[in-house]
Design a protein around this motif. Structure first.
Motif, short mmCIF file in Angstrom:
data_model
loop_
_atom_site.label_atom_id
_atom_site.label_comp_id
_atom_site.label_asym_id
_atom_site.label_seq_id
_atom_site.Cartn_x
_atom_site.Cartn_y
_atom_site.Cartn_z
N SER A 285 22.97 33.66 -30.88
CA SER A 285 23.26 32.00 -30.56
C SER A 285 24.86 31.37 -30.40
O SER A 285 24.57 30.41 -30.17
CB SER A 285 22.43 31.62 -31.89
N PHE A 286 25.15 32.47 -30.12
CA PHE A 286 27.29 31.68 -29.60
C PHE A 286 26.90 32.47 -28.27
O PHE A 286 26.47 33.11 -27.65
CB PHE A 286 27.75 32.90 -30.88
N SER A 287 27.79 31.49 -27.82
CA SER A 287 28.07 31.85 -26.42
C SER A 287 28.93 33.17 -26.13
O SER A 287 29.91 32.91 -26.88
CB SER A 287 28.34 30.49 -25.49
N LEU A 288 28.53 33.65 -24.97
CA LEU A 288 29.35 34.22 -24.43
C LEU A 288 31.30 34.75 -24.20
O LEU A 288 31.98 34.98 -23.06
CB LEU A 288 29.28 35.77 -23.83
N GLY A 289 30.94 32.61 -23.89
CA GLY A 289 32.69 32.47 -23.41
C GLY A 289 33.43 32.56 -23.50
O GLY A 289 33.62 34.04 -24.08
N ASP A 290 34.40 32.33 -23.58
CA ASP A 290 35.67 32.19 -23.75
C ASP A 290 35.86 32.83 -25.14
O ASP A 290 36.67 33.70 -25.28
CB ASP A 290 36.25 31.16 -23.39
N ASN A 291 35.20 32.33 -25.73
CA ASN A 291 35.98 32.94 -27.87
C ASN A 291 35.19 34.51 -28.37
O ASN A 291 36.31 35.05 -28.12
CB ASN A 291 35.20 31.95 -28.57
N TYR A 292 34.42 35.08 -27.18
CA TYR A 292 34.00 36.36 -27.77
C TYR A 292 35.42 37.00 -26.33
O TYR A 292 35.58 38.03 -27.17
CB TYR A 292 33.08 36.82 -26.95
N LYS A 293 35.53 36.71 -25.56
CA LYS A 293 36.63 37.23 -24.80
C LYS A 293 38.48 37.15 -25.31
O LYS A 293 38.66 38.44 -25.27
CB LYS A 293 36.41 36.68 -23.48
N ALA A 294 38.06 35.99 -26.44
CA ALA A 294 39.51 35.67 -26.79
C ALA A 294 39.72 36.53 -27.82
O ALA A 294 41.36 36.79 -28.10
CB ALA A 294 39.82 34.26 -26.99
N SER A 295 39.26 36.31 -28.13
CA SER A 295 38.56 37.51 -30.04
C SER A 295 39.38 38.83 -29.17
O SER A 295 39.94 39.24 -30.06
CB SER A 295 37.15 37.32 -30.21
N VAL A 296 38.37 39.28 -27.97
CA VAL A 296 39.03 40.88 -28.04
C VAL A 296 40.18 41.04 -27.43
O VAL A 296 40.80 41.77 -27.55
CB VAL A 296 37.75 41.22 -26.58
N GLN A 297 40.82 39.49 -26.69
CA GLN A 297 42.06 40.13 -25.86
C GLN A 297 42.57 40.34 -26.78
O GLN A 297 43.90 40.67 -27.31
CB GLN A 297 42.10 38.92 -25.33
N SER B 88 18.10 35.49 -19.92
CA SER B 88 19.03 35.16 -19.71
C SER B 88 19.89 35.25 -21.59
O SER B 88 21.13 34.78 -21.11
CB SER B 88 18.90 33.65 -19.75
N ASN B 89 19.58 35.51 -22.38
CA ASN B 89 20.38 35.14 -23.39
C ASN B 89 21.19 36.70 -23.98
O ASN B 89 21.66 37.17 -24.43
CB ASN B 89 19.96 34.45 -24.57
N MET B 90 19.30 37.43 -24.75
CA MET B 90 19.35 38.89 -25.54
C MET B 90 20.00 39.78 -25.00
O MET B 90 21.43 40.85 -25.37
CB MET B 90 18.26 38.75 -26.57
N ASN B 91 19.61 40.16 -23.01
CA ASN B 91 19.99 41.04 -22.70
C ASN B 91 21.52 40.84 -22.61
O ASN B 91 21.88 41.85 -22.40
CB ASN B 91 18.99 41.83 -21.86
N PRO B 92 21.67 40.01 -21.65
CA PRO B 92 23.35 39.96 -21.90
C PRO B 92 24.33 40.19 -22.32
O PRO B 92 25.31 41.05 -22.54
CB PRO B 92 23.47 38.58 -21.44
#
Length: 166
Positions: A69-81, A38-42
């Motif tokens: 250790s960080f969520s794949l949530g909005d911050n990852y997407k916002a950084s890429v955007q 649920s964490n590493m593979n995704p």
């Protein structure tokens, strides 16, 4: 502990050698508490979806195992955007920057990255020049605001202010 051997094996299956596994675990022992499914593979898949191959994913994970250790949530997407859509970074440029400085993925866009982009724009750099500067110095937006301002001001004073001089 039941997570020790599966985690070590999972890291080796990614292509890490024993020294890389040891380095990843010693710098981020929390890896043992994370779920592979649920964490590493995704997260590994997310990096692959950015265009990275197995070797490149391994490179990122060896550099910054705390990525898990960080969520794949909005911050990852916002950084890429920010990097792709706002600055116009290509997929290959993004991959290179993330491989060299994965910290962008968990840095606050609103509190950290955007103010630095604004500063560089105020210093006269076009978005394409900021992207060029990041290609040369991937950690550029990781500088403190003061260091970034001092660096650009000093270069401007010497009239050598281009993305290549950052």
């Amino acid at each position: 502990d039941k997570n020790l051997q599966p985690t070590v094996q999972w890291l080796k299956d990614l292509g890490m050698d024993n020294s890389q596994v040891a380095r990843a675990i010693s710098s981020h022992p929390q890896l043992f508490s994370l779920s592979i499914e649920s964490n590493m593979n995704p997260k590994m898949q997310w990096l692959k979806d950015l265009g990275m191959n197995d070797s490149e994913v391994t490179h990122v994970l060896v550099r910054r195992p705390r990525f898990f250790s960080f969520s794949l949530g909005d911050n990852y997407k916002a950084s890429v955007q920010l990097l792709k859509k706002e600055l116009g970074m290509t997929d290959s440029q993004l991959k290179k920057v993330i491989m060299q400085f994965p910290d962008y993925l968990w840095m606050s866009v609103e509190k950290n990255l955007k103010p630095k982009v604004v500063l560089l724009r105020e210093q006269g750099l076009a978005d394409s020049e900021i992207v060029g500067a990041l290609s040369v110095c991937p950690s550029l937006l990781g500088y403190s605001q003061l260091r970034l301002e001092n660096r650009t001001s000093a270069l401007r004073a010497r009239e050598k202010f281009t993305h290549k001089s950052l």
